[in-house]
Design an enzyme around this catalytic site. Sequence first.
Site, PDB file in Angstrom:
ATOM      1  N   CYS A 172      72.640   2.959  87.121  1.00 39.99           N
ATOM      2  CA  CYS A 172      73.759   2.826  88.074  1.00 39.99           C
ATOM      3  C   CYS A 172      75.058   2.600  87.316  1.00 39.99           C
ATOM      4  CB  CYS A 172      73.542   1.630  89.001  1.00 39.99           C
ATOM      5  SG  CYS A 172      72.068   1.679  90.020  1.00 39.99           S
ATOM      6  N   CYS A 224      71.046  -2.589  87.401  1.00 36.77           N
ATOM      7  CA  CYS A 224      70.544  -1.219  87.264  1.00 36.77           C
ATOM      8  C   CYS A 224      71.344  -0.474  86.196  1.00 36.77           C
ATOM      9  CB  CYS A 224      70.652  -0.524  88.620  1.00 36.77           C
ATOM     10  SG  CYS A 224      70.355   1.247  88.594  1.00 36.77           S
TER      11      CYS A 224
END
Length: 167
Positions: free
Chosen positions: A65, A62
């Site tokens: 993230c 991600c």
Amino acid sequence: MNGNLRRGIALLAFVATQAAAAAFHEGRTAPALEARLFDGQPFSLGKQAGKVVIVNFWATWCAPCRAEMPALDAYYRKHRDEGLVVLAVSMDEAKDEAKARRIMEAFAFPAAMGRDSDIKGYMRIWRLPLTFVVDRAGILRKKDWYGDPGLGEALLEQAVTPLLRAR
């Protein structure tokens, strides 16, 4: 198993799920969270009374993230002596655990794998990153929180620092 029993079990499961969802709101007691950290130590949200806790769900794949992790780390390093706890919960698959561990070596806050954690109270984690903030009294203050384009130090200062200052 007869049809009536199956329907009864399904109805009970539905009611339990709805009750859990109804209880999961900002301003209410945060759901329980138990985890085994990468260093093998246990983590229990219930044992963090008196501290402000940020729980961040993330994954190695991600990009958003990974982009917000340095801001979380800088904020943690600045405020950890004020009673701040940050926990990163990797939602990666088992095959990516080594990668998650390598990434977390750069950060001062602890991490755990989602599969090694009891996070049922946080319902289905369906998008990443997701961040939850729990105040010193164990009350959920931010639910499903994410910044756009991502959490940064300024946003953390604005939203979390007042919780640290409250006694």
